[in-house]
Design a protein around this motif. Structure first.
Motif, short mmCIF file in Angstrom:
data_model
loop_
_atom_site.label_atom_id
_atom_site.label_comp_id
_atom_site.label_asym_id
_atom_site.label_seq_id
_atom_site.Cartn_x
_atom_site.Cartn_y
_atom_site.Cartn_z
N ASP A 147 0.83 -1.21 0.00
CA ASP A 147 0.00 0.00 0.00
C ASP A 147 0.86 1.26 0.00
O ASP A 147 0.58 2.23 0.72
N SER A 148 1.92 1.24 -0.80
CA SER A 148 2.82 2.40 -0.96
C SER A 148 3.37 2.90 0.36
O SER A 148 3.52 4.10 0.59
N PHE A 195 9.70 7.42 -5.58
CA PHE A 195 9.35 6.61 -4.42
C PHE A 195 9.66 5.13 -4.68
O PHE A 195 10.13 4.42 -3.79
N GLY A 196 9.42 4.68 -5.92
CA GLY A 196 9.75 3.29 -6.27
C GLY A 196 11.22 3.00 -6.09
O GLY A 196 11.61 1.91 -5.65
N ILE A 368 5.49 8.45 0.13
CA ILE A 368 5.06 8.74 -1.23
C ILE A 368 4.23 10.02 -1.22
O ILE A 368 3.48 10.28 -0.27
N PRO A 369 4.36 10.88 -2.22
CA PRO A 369 3.54 12.10 -2.25
C PRO A 369 2.05 11.77 -2.24
O PRO A 369 1.60 10.82 -2.89
N SER A 385 0.79 18.47 7.65
CA SER A 385 1.80 19.49 7.93
C SER A 385 2.94 19.49 6.93
O SER A 385 3.83 20.31 7.01
N ALA A 386 2.90 18.55 5.97
CA ALA A 386 4.07 18.41 5.09
C ALA A 386 3.74 18.46 3.62
O ALA A 386 4.62 18.66 2.81
N SER A 387 2.48 18.25 3.26
CA SER A 387 2.17 18.08 1.84
C SER A 387 1.51 19.31 1.26
O SER A 387 0.43 19.71 1.71
N PRO A 388 2.13 19.94 0.24
CA PRO A 388 1.50 21.09 -0.41
C PRO A 388 0.13 20.73 -0.98
O PRO A 388 -0.78 21.54 -0.97
#
Length: 411
Positions: A147-148, A195-196, A368-369, A385-388
């Motif tokens: 699940d990534s 990410f891979g 992963i984004p 808090s971290a993802s645009p």
């Protein structure tokens, strides 16, 4: 006077018996390690993993390619059991399903300790050989099973997973599968996403075999260049002998040779002959070809038993491995080459993966984004808090709510 055809038939039969006797002699000390068997999937489908069901008794299990007597007859000394969950579990319950399949593999070892020994290392395989047991390892078939999540990858390692197939017959958010090469799927990662690549590095760090069965050619090449340890194809064959995209093309076989990697030949008819029918001799043709292009050290067996509906005549179940080895001997394979294909090539690769591992190294941590994931069925803790992309989604949601309130005020 005997008819000449009868004499030739007798000579052929005696010669076949000679090669079969030689095969069994070799396999007593060097049993086969098979790269992929889907018996756990059969246990799920037939019995919902309830091993106490009398019909699930592995000593008498009927209508499967695999049971304990057949394993013994086939001189199977090591088996990567597939912890498989289909692609339709992706973004749903893939992790749960995978853990259940790992659990049933462990319970097989607990229920039949005289036959199976669950192991997690090359040393464990060698010890099982000495004890006359089937070294049982967990192979997770499909990167959607994590699940990534790098955390799930590490958790499955701690549960005993020692290889992971990067994709099954679907893309993950971070790797492309073989259907991209047929045009049935679109490439999203051009092999591997950033990410891979972190998944590959983390597998190297942990000491997990990277399995490239089911992936696209671009994914194969990217991983073979990136990995710090040899990789495997747990159940794939030679593209030159059967032009199916699940098989391994020549330029990749050359990279397999250069990296000391391994192709464990699949017995599924569609990948052997590109037809619904196939035979043992055609499987041997794939083994011959891989040996020719990638070297004798690149060859192994990955039957895919109990995961496919069509297998070659002469290889009807796991008891038939000695017949395939006898065919290789008839084709003048040297004894050391046969031993390599049986188990020594896999052990060499596994030991190299273990040697390259480094548990003292800092683990990969960057997630992963969020925009790469389907978020409809998942929470997003940690991204806030971290993802645009989260802030963008939050702003859109706030604007939508404000507009709705505005229209309500007008009513």
């Amino acid at each position: 006077m005997w008819p000449s055809w009868w004499l030739w038939s007798l000579v052929s039969l005696c010669t076949a018996d000679e090669f079969l006797d030689q095969a069994k002699r070799i396999m007593k000390n060097t049993p086969v390690i098979d790269g992929h068997n889907d018996l756990p999937w059969q246990l799920l489908k037939r019995f919902n993993n309830q091993l106490q069901n009398p019909k699930a008794d592995l000593n008498n299990l009927a209508d499967t390619h695999t049971n304990i007597p057949k394993l013994r007859a086939g001189y199977v000394g090591g088996q990567f059991w597939s912890a498989y969950t289909p692609c339709d579990t992706q973004n749903k319950d893939a992790v749960k399903r995978t853990m259940e399949q790992i659990d049933v593999i462990h319970r097989m070892c607990q229920k039949y300790p005289e036959t199976f020994s669950c192991v997690t290392s090359s040393a464990g395989i060698r010890q099982a050989f000495l004890e006359g047991k089937v070294a049982s390892l967990v192979g997770v078939e499909g990167g959607h099973s994590i699940d990534s999540s790098l955390g799930v990858l590490r958790a499955l390692y701690h549960l005993g997973m020692r290889y992971m197939t990067l994709t099954h017959s679907c893309n993950t958010p971070w790797a492309d599968n073989w259907l991209v090469d047929t045009g049935e799927d679109q490439a999203h990662s051009q092999g591997l996403s950033p990410f891979g690549k972190s998944v590959v590095r983390e597998m190297n760090r942990l000491g997990i075999l990277i399995d490239l069965a089911h992936v696209s050619v671009d994914t194969m090449k990217t991983v073979l260049k990136l990995s710090q340890a040899p990789v495997i194809f747990s159940h794939s064959s030679a593209y030159a002998k059967c032009r199916h995209q699940r098989n391994v093309p020549d330029d990749v076989l050359q990279m397999v040779n250069q990296t000391g990697s391994l192709v464990m030949v699949n017995f599924y008819n569609d990948y052997v002959s590109c037809n619904k029918k196939a035979n043992l001799s055609q499987v041997a043709d794939h083994l011959d070809y891989i040996k020719k292009v990638a070297g004798a050290g690149a060859v192994g067996f990955g039957g895919d038993f109990d995961g496919v509906e069509r297998v070659p005549s002469g290889l009807e179940d796991v008891s038939k491995y000695p017949d395939l080895v006898a065919e290789l001997l008839r084709r003048q394979w040297k004894e050391e080459e046969v031993k390599g294909a049986l188990s020594e090539n896999l052990l060499r690769v596994f030991e190299a993966v273990e040697k390259a591992s480094n548990h003292m190294q800092t683990p990969e941590e960057e997630p992963i984004p969020l925009e790469m994931l389907e978020v409809s069925c998942r929470t997003i803790y940690g991204y806030s808090s971290a993802s645009p992309s989260f802030h963008q989604q939050s702003g859109t949601l706030l604007a939508s709510l404000s507009l709705s309130l505005f229209f309500l005020c007008l009513l």
